[in-house]
Design an enzyme around this catalytic site. Structure first.
Site, short mmCIF file in Angstrom:
data_model
loop_
_atom_site.label_atom_id
_atom_site.label_comp_id
_atom_site.label_asym_id
_atom_site.label_seq_id
_atom_site.Cartn_x
_atom_site.Cartn_y
_atom_site.Cartn_z
N ASP A 1 -2.53 -1.63 10.51
CA ASP A 1 -2.67 -1.61 9.05
C ASP A 1 -3.30 -2.90 8.50
O ASP A 1 -3.63 -2.96 7.32
CB ASP A 1 -1.30 -1.45 8.37
CG ASP A 1 -0.83 -0.01 8.37
OD1 ASP A 1 -1.62 0.87 8.75
OD2 ASP A 1 0.32 0.22 7.97
N LYS B 1 0.85 -1.20 0.00
CA LYS B 1 0.00 0.00 0.00
C LYS B 1 0.88 1.24 0.00
O LYS B 1 2.06 1.19 0.40
CB LYS B 1 -0.95 0.03 1.19
CG LYS B 1 -0.32 0.03 2.59
CD LYS B 1 0.08 1.39 3.12
CE LYS B 1 0.65 1.33 4.54
NZ LYS B 1 1.44 2.49 4.93
#
Ligand code: C5P
Length: 330
Positions: free
Chosen positions: A154, A29
């Protein structure tokens, strides 16, 4: 004849076939924007961030074993025991799902470690999703959420991928209607940075934080199908450069090249130290990548993945099993 006896009849194995093997992707990401709003009671920071998956990925192979966990990774410096989040993900799922079966997990790392690209978290989420399928638990991304949140801030995002708003510790995920489609150049300065140390630097700063509205504007305009990267920033950038002052000239040079080649956004991702540029055209991204590589930087050319592309990559990687297993809500 009793059921137990029937199950032991020759030619009828008492356990499911253990040849099952699945390969799953674990995508990286970037944070298109990141605002730190304050310190929470649990010591974590209240965040407002825009997550975006890209097609730079680790590869994970899960192979059924009768019992026990085994983690294999050839890359130097990657722990293969309980210090690895992947291990904890498998152990927790085994425990919570009361699973008696085991697994061998083979990890093929491509995502730079400790670079702010979410590699470890993505690996953990991929293992949760893959084992949910391998062990036939049928939890799906929503069912795995509580476990993912316990593993790291996350991890929940990687159950969904695409362009998404992250609130609270970054673990409350809201996928956005408008999904970003762009080309990305990711530069890995090969200087790992510890997330906790960067957040601690931020706390030590004397200047009070300003409430930025750029992420709110991005989300609001995305309802009209528009995406504008104007004004997006990463509040951790200054703290990351204080933590690693040696990075400053290199990051400055990387930003200059990315902007010269037409990046619509150039920023640090997460707590660093990876830096990225976002481009509308592949040609510009490729030029920037070549220019940076010629100056000695490790630069990868990638594409963003929408939430739909992310899901499709998963379903494809699971092949027939992915399509036929109706219990998993992908
Ligand atoms: O949750 P995770 O283990 O990925 O976080 C690593 C470290 O980053 C935490 O120990 C904490 O110091 C910091 N962090 C934070 N606030 C967040 C996310 C991470 O302070 N929202």
């Amino acid at each position: 004849m009793g059921r137990a006896l029937m199950a032991r009849r020759p030619g009828r194995p008492s356990t499911p076939r253990l040849t099952a093997r699945i390969c799953v992707p674990a995508f990286a990401k970037i944070n298109l924007g990141l605002e730190v709003l304050g310190v929470r009671e649990d010591g974590y920071h209240e965040l407002r961030t825009l997550f975006q998956t890209i097609d730079l990925k680790d590869e994970i192979t899960l192979r059924a074993r009768p019992r026990g966990l085994r983690l294999v990774c050839r890359q130097a410096g990657v722990p293969v025991g309980s210090e690895n989040l992947v291990w904890r993900a498998a152990e927790e799922l085994q425990h919570r799902g009361r699973v008696r079966k085991g697994v061998e997990i083979r990890l093929d790392k491509r995502i730079p470690v400790a670079g702010g690209l979410g590699g470890g978290s993505s690996d953990a989420a991929a293992v949760l999703l893959g084992l949910d399928r391998l062990w036939g638990l049928g939890l799906g991304p929503e069912g795995l959420l509580p476990l993912a949140r316990g593993l790291g801030a996350d991890v929940p995002y990687f159950l969904f991928g695409g362009t998404a708003l992250g609130l609270a510790r970054g673990d409350e995920i809201y996928p956005l209607l408008a999904q970003v489609r762009a080309h990305v150049v990711v530069v890995d300065p090969r200087r790992p940075l510890a997330t906790a140390a960067v957040f601690a630097r931020l706390d030590a700063r004397l200047t009070p934080r300003q409430n930025g509205y750029t992420i709110q504007r991005f989300v609001a305009s995305s309802l009209r199908g528009e995406v504008s990267f104007r004004g997006l920033t990463n509040d951790l950038e200054t703290a990351a450069l204080e933590e690693a002052p040696d990075l400053e000239p290199r990051i400055g040079r990387v930003r200059a090249v990315l902007e010269r080649e037409g990046a619509v956004l150039a920023s640090l991702t997460g707590s660093g130290s990876a830096f990225f540029g976002l481009f509308e055209r592949r040609g510009n991204a490729a030029r920037a990548q070549r220019a940076l590589a010629s100056e000695g930087f490790t630069a990868h050319l990638a594409r963003t993945l929408t939430a739909q592309q992310y899901r499709r990559a998963w379903v494809e990687s699971l092949g027939e099993r992915g399509r036929s297993a109706g219990r998993t809500r992908w």
